[in-house]
Design an enzyme around this catalytic site. Structure first.
Site, PDB file in Angstrom:
ATOM      1  N   CYS A   1       0.834  -1.208   0.000  1.00  0.00           N
ATOM      2  CA  CYS A   1       0.000   0.000   0.000  1.00  0.00           C
ATOM      3  C   CYS A   1       0.863   1.251   0.000  1.00  0.00           C
ATOM      4  CB  CYS A   1      -0.931  -0.021   1.216  1.00  0.00           C
ATOM      5  SG  CYS A   1      -1.984   1.444   1.330  1.00  0.00           S
TER       6      CYS A   1
ATOM      7  N   CYS B   1      -0.318   4.274   1.983  1.00  0.00           N
ATOM      8  CA  CYS B   1      -0.117   4.122   3.433  1.00  0.00           C
ATOM      9  C   CYS B   1       1.353   4.301   3.798  1.00  0.00           C
ATOM     10  CB  CYS B   1      -0.543   2.737   3.914  1.00  0.00           C
ATOM     11  SG  CYS B   1      -2.060   2.111   3.199  1.00  0.00           S
ATOM     12  N   ASP B   2       2.245   3.748   3.007  1.00  0.00           N
ATOM     13  CA  ASP B   2       3.634   3.598   3.464  1.00  0.00           C
ATOM     14  C   ASP B   2       4.685   4.393   2.695  1.00  0.00           C
ATOM     15  OD1 ASP B   2       2.700   1.873   5.389  1.00  0.00           O
ATOM     16  OD2 ASP B   2       2.973   0.094   4.161  1.00  0.00           O
TER      17      ASP B   2
END
Ligand code: NAP
Length: 318
Positions: free
Chosen positions: A135, A138-139
């Site tokens: 992701c 997200c990261d």
């Protein structure tokens, strides 16, 4: 079989299922959530979540899901860590089985989510959250000024790579063929980005590193040669699979197995209920029907919508 007929049974306990539980509990529908033995969904496998609104300093994925769960329970949601083995939506009340136990329900909300397809490499699972991710939204932030690879040749791989270029210095897309599954527009965008390079006809054989990702081993499929590449992160973007096996033959699924929302213009009732599936009274929320956004916050939003729709539908049946 229990003689009780529940107003609503929610299957799944990620952000979609637990938000649906919160809303239906607050509507006094006394929901039963069949959360799964491994409850909490994909966030249970992540570390820091920094893009869920409301948490200035971020929050750990499992901690976030525990908060979701406690909040739903505070309003009376009954949550059981049980795996649903079978459903019967052919007659009302609907039946949802956990082994020999059968729960009956006026309405059902399906929120079983989707799972990332991983490469299945020896070191991959143990390095998730330590440089292996699926992701980028997200990261990506954790890879500021770092070197990363994205594995895959579809739209997700292009999108992940483009997102990563905002932080990483160098993004290589590793794809097993020369042709791409990605749409032309996404591929063109990736090709036009100077930070992105392509390693084609290549397969990742392993992720290197003990406590964090330090590199990958790749094999060129044309000449069989193998080499190591020093990198800080590997983003796997080779697709997802929805958790819909138990619903086959009960509701309509699309060609990839995701639950279909039905908006039949001829049916007045369906038009009124946004999150309804092909069976009236069975609703859907989260990644099990949404392969586009796949974010915790969008899943929670869908959970809210499904709950409000289920509530209205139950009222309409009385
Ligand atoms: P996808 O289109 O199925 O592509 C998966 C890619 O991963 C393919 O290139 C495939 O290679 C590769 N792959 C699969 N298994 C592999 C393995 N074991 N090892 C190495 N490579 C492997 O999946 P997706 O990219 O997640 O997209 C899913 C859907 O969402 C698509 O309909 C897509 O258009 C949509 N989507 C749209 C957008 C957007 O428009 N912005 C963004 C993301 C997703 P092969 O090509 O060789 O099979």
């Amino acid at each position: 079989m229990s003689n009780d007929i529940r107003n609503v049974v929610i299957i799944g306990s990620g952000p979609a299922g637990l938000t649906a539980a919160l809303y239906t509990a607050r509507a006094d529908l006394k929901p039963l959530v069949l959360a799964g033995v491994k409850w909490g969904g994909q966030l249970m496998l992540t570390t820091e979540v920094e893009n869920y609104p409301g948490f200035v300093d971020g929050i750990l994925g499992p901690e976030l899901m525990t908060v979701f769960r406690k909040q739903a329970e505070r309003f009376g949601a009954e949550i059981l860590n049980e795996d649903v083995s079978k459903v019967d939506f052919k007659a009302k009340p609907f039946k949802v089985s956990v082994g020999q136990k059968v729960y009956q329900a006026r309405a059902v909300i399906i929120a079983t989510g989707a799972e990332t397809n991983w490469l299945g490499l020896p070191n991959e699972q143990k390095l998730i959250g330590r440089g292996v991710s699926s992701c980028a939204p997200c990261d990506a932030w954790f890879f500021k000024d770092k070197k990363v690879v994205v594995v895959g040749g579809g739209d997700s791989a292009m999108e992940e790579a483009l997102t990563l270029t905002k932080f990483a210095t160098d993004v290589s897309i590793v794809h097993r063929r020369e042709q791409f599954r990605a749409s032309k527009i996404m591929l063109d965008r990736a090709r036009a980005n100077k930070k992105i390079s392509f390693i084609l006809n290549s397969e990742v054989m392993d992720v290197l590193g003990k406590d964090k990702v330090e590199g990958i081993k790749i094999k060129n499929k044309q000449d069989g040669s193998a080499r190591e590449l020093a990198i800080d992160g590997m983003f796997v973007a080779i697709g997802h699979h929805p958790m819909t096996d138990i619903f086959r033959g009960q509701i309509e699924l699309d060609e990839k197995g995701y639950v279909k929302k039905i908006r039949n213009p001829k049916s007045e009732i369906r038009n009124q209920y946004n999150m309804m599936t092909s069976v009236e009274g069975v609703f859907v929320a989260g990644d099990v029907h949404d392969y586009h956004y796949r974010q915790a916050v969008t899943a929670a939003g869908y959970g809210c919508q499904a709950a409000l729709e289920a509530e209205r539908w139950i009222e309409s049946q009385e």
